[in-house]
Design an enzyme around this catalytic site. Structure first.
Site, PDB file in Angstrom:
ATOM      1  N   LYS A  11       0.819  -1.217   0.000  1.00 36.84           N
ATOM      2  CA  LYS A  11       0.000   0.000   0.000  1.00 36.84           C
ATOM      3  C   LYS A  11       0.860   1.278   0.000  1.00 36.84           C
ATOM      4  O   LYS A  11       2.076   1.219   0.203  1.00 36.84           O
ATOM      5  CB  LYS A  11      -0.940  -0.036   1.205  1.00 36.84           C
ATOM      6  CG  LYS A  11      -1.955  -1.199   1.152  1.00 36.84           C
ATOM      7  CD  LYS A  11      -2.973  -1.086   2.272  1.00 36.84           C
ATOM      8  CE  LYS A  11      -3.993  -2.217   2.202  1.00 36.84           C
ATOM      9  NZ  LYS A  11      -5.050  -2.053   3.240  1.00 36.84           N
ATOM     10  N   TYR A  51     -12.540  -2.128  -3.910  1.00 34.47           N
ATOM     11  CA  TYR A  51     -13.031  -2.239  -2.530  1.00 34.47           C
ATOM     12  C   TYR A  51     -14.559  -2.136  -2.472  1.00 34.47           C
ATOM     13  O   TYR A  51     -15.118  -1.814  -1.425  1.00 34.47           O
ATOM     14  CB  TYR A  51     -12.390  -1.161  -1.656  1.00 34.47           C
ATOM     15  CG  TYR A  51     -10.985  -1.510  -1.180  1.00 34.47           C
ATOM     16  CD1 TYR A  51     -10.754  -2.647  -0.412  1.00 34.47           C
ATOM     17  CD2 TYR A  51      -9.895  -0.688  -1.472  1.00 34.47           C
ATOM     18  CE1 TYR A  51      -9.483  -2.968   0.048  1.00 34.47           C
ATOM     19  CE2 TYR A  51      -8.610  -1.002  -1.008  1.00 34.47           C
ATOM     20  CZ  TYR A  51      -8.421  -2.149  -0.251  1.00 34.47           C
ATOM     21  OH  TYR A  51      -7.169  -2.469   0.208  1.00 34.47           O
ATOM     22  N   PHE A  59     -15.707   3.615   6.773  1.00 35.49           N
ATOM     23  CA  PHE A  59     -14.328   3.950   6.425  1.00 35.49           C
ATOM     24  C   PHE A  59     -14.058   3.936   4.917  1.00 35.49           C
ATOM     25  O   PHE A  59     -12.923   4.161   4.484  1.00 35.49           O
ATOM     26  CB  PHE A  59     -13.350   3.004   7.147  1.00 35.49           C
ATOM     27  CG  PHE A  59     -13.538   1.524   6.836  1.00 35.49           C
ATOM     28  CD1 PHE A  59     -13.019   0.957   5.675  1.00 35.49           C
ATOM     29  CD2 PHE A  59     -14.221   0.701   7.719  1.00 35.49           C
ATOM     30  CE1 PHE A  59     -13.188  -0.388   5.382  1.00 35.49           C
ATOM     31  CE2 PHE A  59     -14.391  -0.659   7.448  1.00 35.49           C
ATOM     32  CZ  PHE A  59     -13.866  -1.193   6.274  1.00 35.49           C
ATOM     33  N   ARG A  87      -1.861 -14.441   4.496  1.00 37.08           N
ATOM     34  CA  ARG A  87      -2.609 -13.772   5.561  1.00 37.08           C
ATOM     35  C   ARG A  87      -1.926 -13.955   6.913  1.00 37.08           C
ATOM     36  O   ARG A  87      -1.898 -13.035   7.736  1.00 37.08           O
ATOM     37  CB  ARG A  87      -4.052 -14.285   5.603  1.00 37.08           C
ATOM     38  CG  ARG A  87      -4.841 -13.842   4.382  1.00 37.08           C
ATOM     39  CD  ARG A  87      -6.264 -14.326   4.405  1.00 37.08           C
ATOM     40  NE  ARG A  87      -7.083 -13.633   5.388  1.00 37.08           N
ATOM     41  CZ  ARG A  87      -7.545 -12.396   5.251  1.00 37.08           C
ATOM     42  NH1 ARG A  87      -7.248 -11.692   4.161  1.00 37.08           N
ATOM     43  NH2 ARG A  87      -8.287 -11.854   6.169  1.00 37.08           N
ATOM     44  N   THR A  93      -5.532  -7.299  10.573  1.00 34.65           N
ATOM     45  CA  THR A  93      -5.815  -6.044   9.858  1.00 34.65           C
ATOM     46  C   THR A  93      -5.389  -4.831  10.679  1.00 34.65           C
ATOM     47  O   THR A  93      -4.768  -3.904  10.155  1.00 34.65           O
ATOM     48  CB  THR A  93      -7.330  -5.943   9.550  1.00 34.65           C
ATOM     49  OG1 THR A  93      -7.717  -7.099   8.811  1.00 34.65           O
ATOM     50  CG2 THR A  93      -7.650  -4.686   8.765  1.00 34.65           C
ATOM     51  N   ARG A 104       2.409  -6.543   9.426  1.00 33.81           N
ATOM     52  CA  ARG A 104       1.674  -5.403   9.991  1.00 33.81           C
ATOM     53  C   ARG A 104       2.191  -5.028  11.377  1.00 33.81           C
ATOM     54  O   ARG A 104       2.211  -3.848  11.732  1.00 33.81           O
ATOM     55  CB  ARG A 104       0.178  -5.700   9.992  1.00 33.81           C
ATOM     56  CG  ARG A 104      -0.403  -5.587   8.566  1.00 33.81           C
ATOM     57  CD  ARG A 104      -1.784  -6.130   8.498  1.00 33.81           C
ATOM     58  NE  ARG A 104      -2.449  -5.844   7.226  1.00 33.81           N
ATOM     59  CZ  ARG A 104      -3.437  -6.585   6.742  1.00 33.81           C
ATOM     60  NH1 ARG A 104      -3.872  -7.635   7.422  1.00 33.81           N
ATOM     61  NH2 ARG A 104      -3.986  -6.274   5.593  1.00 33.81           N
ATOM     62  N   ASN A 114      -2.125   0.155   6.693  1.00 36.26           N
ATOM     63  CA  ASN A 114      -1.633  -1.104   7.258  1.00 36.26           C
ATOM     64  C   ASN A 114      -0.732  -1.881   6.286  1.00 36.26           C
ATOM     65  O   ASN A 114      -0.623  -3.101   6.362  1.00 36.26           O
ATOM     66  CB  ASN A 114      -2.795  -1.953   7.794  1.00 36.26           C
ATOM     67  CG  ASN A 114      -3.736  -2.415   6.706  1.00 36.26           C
ATOM     68  OD1 ASN A 114      -3.623  -2.005   5.552  1.00 36.26           O
ATOM     69  ND2 ASN A 114      -4.677  -3.273   7.059  1.00 36.26           N
ATOM     70  N   HIS A 117      -2.286  -5.552   1.578  1.00 39.99           N
ATOM     71  CA  HIS A 117      -3.584  -6.203   1.397  1.00 39.99           C
ATOM     72  C   HIS A 117      -3.332  -7.614   0.888  1.00 39.99           C
ATOM     73  O   HIS A 117      -2.407  -7.833   0.101  1.00 39.99           O
ATOM     74  CB  HIS A 117      -4.436  -5.453   0.358  1.00 39.99           C
ATOM     75  CG  HIS A 117      -5.604  -6.277  -0.120  1.00 39.99           C
ATOM     76  ND1 HIS A 117      -6.782  -6.376   0.573  1.00 39.99           N
ATOM     77  CD2 HIS A 117      -5.734  -7.100  -1.201  1.00 39.99           C
ATOM     78  CE1 HIS A 117      -7.596  -7.204  -0.067  1.00 39.99           C
ATOM     79  NE2 HIS A 117      -6.982  -7.651  -1.139  1.00 39.99           N
ATOM     80  N   GLU A 128      -9.498 -10.921  -7.788  1.00 38.91           N
ATOM     81  CA  GLU A 128      -8.607  -9.773  -7.596  1.00 38.91           C
ATOM     82  C   GLU A 128      -7.417  -9.823  -8.564  1.00 38.91           C
ATOM     83  O   GLU A 128      -6.995  -8.789  -9.084  1.00 38.91           O
ATOM     84  CB  GLU A 128      -8.130  -9.733  -6.137  1.00 38.91           C
ATOM     85  CG  GLU A 128      -9.272  -9.397  -5.183  1.00 38.91           C
ATOM     86  CD  GLU A 128      -8.886  -9.417  -3.706  1.00 38.91           C
ATOM     87  OE1 GLU A 128      -9.741  -9.114  -2.870  1.00 38.91           O
ATOM     88  OE2 GLU A 128      -7.716  -9.724  -3.381  1.00 38.91           O
TER      89      GLU A 128
HETATM   90  P1  CMP Z   1      -7.587  -4.563   3.424  1.00 41.80           P
HETATM   91  O1  CMP Z   1      -7.155  -5.983   3.637  1.00 41.80           O
HETATM   92  O2  CMP Z   1      -6.935  -3.838   2.309  1.00 41.80           O
HETATM   93  O3  CMP Z   1      -9.175  -4.538   3.188  1.00 41.80           O
HETATM   94  C1  CMP Z   1      -9.983  -3.419   3.533  1.00 41.80           C
HETATM   95  C2  CMP Z   1      -9.222  -2.368   4.256  1.00 41.80           C
HETATM   96  O4  CMP Z   1      -9.973  -1.391   4.912  1.00 41.80           O
HETATM   97  C3  CMP Z   1      -8.408  -3.000   5.350  1.00 41.80           C
HETATM   98  O5  CMP Z   1      -7.341  -3.755   4.783  1.00 41.80           O
HETATM   99  C4  CMP Z   1      -8.011  -1.788   6.175  1.00 41.80           C
HETATM  100  O6  CMP Z   1      -6.759  -1.234   5.801  1.00 41.80           O
HETATM  101  C5  CMP Z   1      -9.085  -0.755   5.833  1.00 41.80           C
HETATM  102  N1  CMP Z   1      -9.796  -0.283   6.999  1.00 41.80           N
HETATM  103  C6  CMP Z   1      -9.817   0.995   7.409  1.00 41.80           C
HETATM  104  N2  CMP Z   1     -10.569   1.115   8.508  1.00 41.80           N
HETATM  105  C7  CMP Z   1     -11.031  -0.117   8.823  1.00 41.80           C
HETATM  106  C8  CMP Z   1     -11.854  -0.635   9.865  1.00 41.80           C
HETATM  107  N3  CMP Z   1     -12.367   0.147  10.826  1.00 41.80           N
HETATM  108  N4  CMP Z   1     -12.107  -1.959   9.877  1.00 41.80           N
HETATM  109  C9  CMP Z   1     -11.592  -2.762   8.900  1.00 41.80           C
HETATM  110  N5  CMP Z   1     -10.811  -2.325   7.887  1.00 41.80           N
HETATM  111  C10 CMP Z   1     -10.527  -1.016   7.857  1.00 41.80           C
END
Ligand code: CMP
Length: 140
Positions: A11, A51, A59, A87, A93, A104, A114, A117, A128
């Protein structure tokens, strides 16, 4: 165990801090092989579509703005149980909940920034991967 492919994004917080090599070293050390890779600047439309499943979440707009705030590296990783393995080494996350030694835990700045992805299932990995790569760009 089956050889799988998964989709991975480094990212904007990772590209901004020049961490792409360090993060990919973690993936490679975990037995994942980079079989396709490109550095791109996502458009807003592209990030919104990618997304789309999160469109109703509070968010969503911040997430899209963050994902287009700088270049990302999109890649395909291959290996045994690649989806779950990826993962596992990415970590939770929210970096506050991520285990020691995960990407992370080591590198993420926040739940939004973070660093990485990864696909959450083989089915979503296929969707994807196809969103960013032609079959001819994947060289196993
Ligand atoms: P990712 O795996 O890219 O998929 C969705 C993304 O939303 C997640 O990682 C986070 O970086 C982002 N995100 C931001 N805020 C939140 C939240 N409150 N809960 C979950 N994901 C979030």
């Amino acid at each position: 165990m089956a050889i799988e492919r998964t989709f991975s994004i480094l990212k904007p917080d990772a590209t901004r801090r020049n961490l792409t090599g360090k993060i990919n070293a973690v993936f490679e050390d975990a037995g994942l092989r980079i079989v396709a890779q490109k550095r791109i600047q996502m458009s807003r439309a592209q990030a919104e579509a990618f997304y789309g499943v999160h469109r109703e979440r509070g968010f969503f707009n911040d997430l899209v703005s963050f994902m287009i705030s700088g270049p990302v590296v999109v890649q395909v990783l291959e290996g045994e149980n690649a989806v779950a393995r990826h993962r596992e080494v990415m970590g939770a996350t929210n970096p506050a909940n991520a285990a020691e030694g995960t990407v992370r835990k080591m590198f993420a700045e926040s739940i939004e920034a973070n660093s990485v992805h990864g696909s959450d299932s083989p089915e979503n990995a296929a969707i994807e991967i196809a969103y960013f790569f032609a079959g001819t760009e994947i060289v196993g």
